[in-house]
Design a protein around this motif. Structure first.
Motif, PDB file in Angstrom:
ATOM      1  N   UNK A  51       0.727  -1.117   0.062  1.00 29.09           N
ATOM      2  CA  UNK A  51      -0.365   0.285  -0.021  1.00 29.09           C
ATOM      3  C   UNK A  51       1.230   1.239  -0.012  1.00 29.09           C
ATOM      4  N   UNK A  52       0.221   1.871  -0.742  1.00 27.17           N
ATOM      5  CA  UNK A  52       1.386   3.280  -0.970  1.00 27.17           C
ATOM      6  C   UNK A  52       1.051   5.106  -1.022  1.00 27.17           C
ATOM      7  N   UNK A  53      -0.368   4.398  -0.528  1.00 25.17           N
ATOM      8  CA  UNK A  53      -1.606   5.651  -0.057  1.00 25.17           C
ATOM      9  C   UNK A  53      -2.556   4.979   0.225  1.00 25.17           C
ATOM     10  N   UNK A  54      -3.061   6.076   0.642  1.00 26.34           N
ATOM     11  CA  UNK A  54      -3.913   6.143   1.804  1.00 26.34           C
ATOM     12  C   UNK A  54      -4.820   6.840   1.564  1.00 26.34           C
ATOM     13  N   UNK A  55      -5.798   6.885   0.824  1.00 25.14           N
ATOM     14  CA  UNK A  55      -6.810   8.352   0.384  1.00 25.14           C
ATOM     15  C   UNK A  55      -7.909   8.598   1.965  1.00 25.14           C
ATOM     16  N   UNK A  56      -7.953  10.075   2.104  1.00 20.37           N
ATOM     17  CA  UNK A  56      -9.015  10.101   2.769  1.00 20.37           C
ATOM     18  C   UNK A  56     -10.477  11.180   2.508  1.00 20.37           C
ATOM     19  N   UNK A  57     -11.885  10.435   2.247  1.00 17.97           N
ATOM     20  CA  UNK A  57     -12.197  11.108   1.610  1.00 17.97           C
ATOM     21  C   UNK A  57     -13.217  11.056   2.068  1.00 17.97           C
ATOM     22  N   UNK A  58     -14.289  12.560   1.966  1.00 23.32           N
ATOM     23  CA  UNK A  58     -15.442  12.594   2.214  1.00 23.32           C
ATOM     24  C   UNK A  58     -16.668  12.655   1.321  1.00 23.32           C
ATOM     25  N   UNK A  59     -17.424  12.068   2.042  1.00 20.40           N
ATOM     26  CA  UNK A  59     -19.068  12.073   1.281  1.00 20.40           C
ATOM     27  C   UNK A  59     -20.092  12.407   1.830  1.00 20.40           C
ATOM     28  N   UNK A  60     -21.260  13.893   0.965  1.00 23.37           N
ATOM     29  CA  UNK A  60     -22.012  14.389   1.343  1.00 23.37           C
ATOM     30  C   UNK A  60     -23.447  13.037   1.409  1.00 23.37           C
ATOM     31  N   UNK A  61     -24.780  12.600   1.947  1.00 22.16           N
ATOM     32  CA  UNK A  61     -25.861  12.094   1.901  1.00 22.16           C
ATOM     33  C   UNK A  61     -27.110  13.119   2.454  1.00 22.16           C
ATOM     34  N   UNK A  62     -27.523  13.696   0.563  1.00 21.37           N
ATOM     35  CA  UNK A  62     -28.325  14.366   0.754  1.00 21.37           C
ATOM     36  C   UNK A  62     -28.359  15.428   1.139  1.00 21.37           C
ATOM     37  N   UNK A  63     -27.636  16.079  -0.186  1.00 21.32           N
ATOM     38  CA  UNK A  63     -27.796  16.930  -0.606  1.00 21.32           C
ATOM     39  C   UNK A  63     -25.647  17.076  -1.398  1.00 21.32           C
ATOM     40  N   UNK A 120     -20.988  22.193  -5.815  1.00 22.11           N
ATOM     41  CA  UNK A 120     -21.841  21.014  -6.429  1.00 22.11           C
ATOM     42  C   UNK A 120     -21.078  18.836  -6.307  1.00 22.11           C
ATOM     43  N   UNK A 121     -19.931  19.616  -5.480  1.00 22.33           N
ATOM     44  CA  UNK A 121     -18.957  18.039  -5.198  1.00 22.33           C
ATOM     45  C   UNK A 121     -20.797  17.552  -4.449  1.00 22.33           C
ATOM     46  N   UNK A 122     -20.709  16.346  -4.451  1.00 26.73           N
ATOM     47  CA  UNK A 122     -21.378  15.194  -3.176  1.00 26.73           C
ATOM     48  C   UNK A 122     -20.370  14.596  -2.208  1.00 26.73           C
ATOM     49  N   UNK A 123     -18.551  14.920  -3.113  1.00 27.09           N
ATOM     50  CA  UNK A 123     -18.030  13.711  -2.499  1.00 27.09           C
ATOM     51  C   UNK A 123     -16.109  14.804  -2.741  1.00 27.09           C
ATOM     52  N   UNK A 124     -15.695  14.005  -1.754  1.00 26.42           N
ATOM     53  CA  UNK A 124     -13.788  14.759  -1.120  1.00 26.42           C
ATOM     54  C   UNK A 124     -13.695  13.776  -1.022  1.00 26.42           C
ATOM     55  N   UNK A 125     -11.851  14.310  -1.893  1.00 26.04           N
ATOM     56  CA  UNK A 125     -10.785  13.658  -1.106  1.00 26.04           C
ATOM     57  C   UNK A 125      -9.831  15.018  -0.984  1.00 26.04           C
ATOM     58  N   UNK A 126      -9.972  14.982   0.586  1.00 18.56           N
ATOM     59  CA  UNK A 126      -9.528  15.891   1.115  1.00 18.56           C
ATOM     60  C   UNK A 126      -8.259  15.655   1.833  1.00 18.56           C
ATOM     61  N   UNK A 127      -7.371  15.035   1.494  1.00 20.96           N
ATOM     62  CA  UNK A 127      -5.791  14.396   2.111  1.00 20.96           C
ATOM     63  C   UNK A 127      -5.804  13.291   1.569  1.00 20.96           C
ATOM     64  N   UNK A 128      -4.518  12.336   1.525  1.00 16.32           N
ATOM     65  CA  UNK A 128      -4.206  11.417   1.300  1.00 16.32           C
ATOM     66  C   UNK A 128      -2.552  11.016   2.411  1.00 16.32           C
ATOM     67  N   UNK A 129      -2.854  10.002   2.704  1.00 19.32           N
ATOM     68  CA  UNK A 129      -1.381   9.872   3.771  1.00 19.32           C
ATOM     69  C   UNK A 129      -1.027   8.894   2.412  1.00 19.32           C
TER      70      UNK A 129
END
Length: 430
Positions: A87-99, A130-139
């Motif tokens: 494993x080279x990267x761990x992607x840290x993401x967020x998703x919006x539910x309902x908007x 207008x995004x409903x998912x985001x990659x905020x950062x990565x390790x």
């Protein structure tokens, strides 16, 4: 940090906190992590989120949400020492539910040393629309060490689009079958006499082909948050008609003067001696009634009546443990109704100042969440959910009722009187 910047991560294990300010009309947000090798997941197991909360290696764990007066925090714990070498990267993401994230104020991520609590990195999103998912950062690994990079990349295709972009197979709802084509009716004519044919020897029968490997079960992204507008859900329709239903209670116990709370100009009250109890009133199909609770050591049983078990009496409120009730859904026909409720045993006079989370997680189905942050009365007992048997299907009804016991009346008796259980109660202790 600015978008694109990176910093070293010297800690062996980190807590990654995703936070945003709650309020009317703000979508719910969920944290997730993807473990990547050569830019993609190796399998669906490399996706850690609310329906798949722990990686098989033990390196990444989704701890869940904590709701506070003005903000919500969703947490991932990552043991960098256990992340597999591939494993080279761990992607840290967020998703919006309902908007969209344009309606989510104060969205940010920070990385803490899990051992000391020291903040190692912080990145705040400023330009979401207008995004409903985001990659905020990565390790990511660099020359044998770990670093954190602020990314800030958005998707308008939600968690599904983000997951499939990295190679996750998502379980999509089945489409209804196409209408059958009307059968063709041939014209009627006498059957033709078949012409004689020469007998040709058949070739030897080939050995049967090896069965194709069973494909992996796609990842389910569905979840349920019951609200006043949508207060009911069928467990069967969510796929939760068998196995175990785990009900988890966890709560905030520490005083915080730093991090998100300090930035928002507030502090969480200190309830280090707080003891909340997760309980259940049950009525079986044969008429038997009772309660499962720590008080009186009435912990129940999973494989015999009442088919409900409380695993212990927790006094920390930790997300990893908290208090847990397990309901045996394989015996769902034995239930008539089940009321899940929470009482304050000691450490606080009311739910008004407490911030707890309850999650109902079927073994085969979508999780159902409740947040105990809406109390406006001096209540010491809260009815969370009423589960009733409707022709073999268990229906979960959001209650979220904060009750105020009369003087000298116990929280349990108050719940009983409100829901008409009709039981006799005597004083108990634990």
């Amino acid at each position: 940090m600015l978008k694109g910047a990176n910093v070293p991560v010297p800690a062996h294990s980190v807590r990654v906190e995703l936070a945003w300010r709650s309020g009317p009309g703000v979508p719910d947000v969920d944290a997730s992590a993807l473990l990547l090798a050569d830019g993609r997941v190796r399998s669906d197991a490399d996706f850690v989120f609310y329906n798949q909360p722990a990686h098989s290696s033990g390196a990444v764990r989704h701890e869940g949400k904590r709701s506070e007066p003005d903000a919500v925090t969703d947490t991932l714990v990552i043991d960098l020492g256990q992340v597999e070498a591939a494993v080279e990267r761990v992607v840290l993401a967020a998703s919006a539910d309902g908007g969209t994230f344009g309606r989510v104020p104060g969205l940010g991520i920070r990385v803490l040393d899990a051992a000391t609590g020291a903040e190692l990195a912080r990145f705040e999103s400023q330009d979401a629309t207008v995004e409903t998912a985001f990659i905020l950062g990565e390790l990511y690994r660099r020359q044998g060490a770990w670093k954190f990079r602020a990314v800030g990349q958005g998707y308008d295709s939600g968690l599904e689009g983000l997951a499939t972009d990295f190679g996750i197979t998502v379980d999509k709802p089945q489409q209804p079958p196409a209408a059958p084509t009307a059968p063709f009716t041939p014209s009627v004519r006498p059957p033709a006499r078949p012409a004689p044919t020469a007998q040709v020897p058949l070739p030897p029968t080939a050995p049967p082909a090896a069965p194709a490997p069973t494909p992996a079960t796609p990842v389910r992204l569905s979840k349920v948050t019951l609200t006043k507008e949508a207060p009911r859900v069928s467990l069967a329709k969510q796929g939760g008609s068998s196995g175990a239903l785990r009900v988890n209670l966890n709560w905030q116990t520490r005083k915080q003067f730093s991090g998100w709370g300090a930035k928002l100009g507030r502090a969480t009250a200190n309830h280090s001696d707080l003891d909340l109890d997760l309980c259940a009133l049950y009525e079986l199909s044969d008429g038997r009634k009772g309660v499962v609770q720590a008080l009186g050591n009435a912990f129940g049983a999973l494989h015999q009546p009442p088919y409900i078990h409380l695993d212990g009496d927790d006094r920390t409120g930790a997300v990893e443990s908290g208090e847990n009730l397990t309901v045996n859904l394989d015996q769902k026909d034995k239930f008539r109704r089940l009321l899940i409720f929470v009482t304050i045993y000691e450490g606080a006079r009311s739910f008004a100042d407490l911030h707890a989370t309850v999650t109902l997680q079927p073994q085969f189905g979508a999780p159902v969440e409740f947040f105990l942050d809406e109390c406006t009365v001096p209540s010491t007992v809260c009815a969370l959910a009423l589960i009733t048997n409707n022709g073999g299907d268990l229906i979960v009804q959001r209650e979220a009722r904060y009750l105020v016991p009369a003087r000298g009346v116990s929280p349990q008796r108050t719940i009983d009187q409100t829901y008409g259980w009709g039981m006799n109660w005597t004083p108990g202790r634990k």
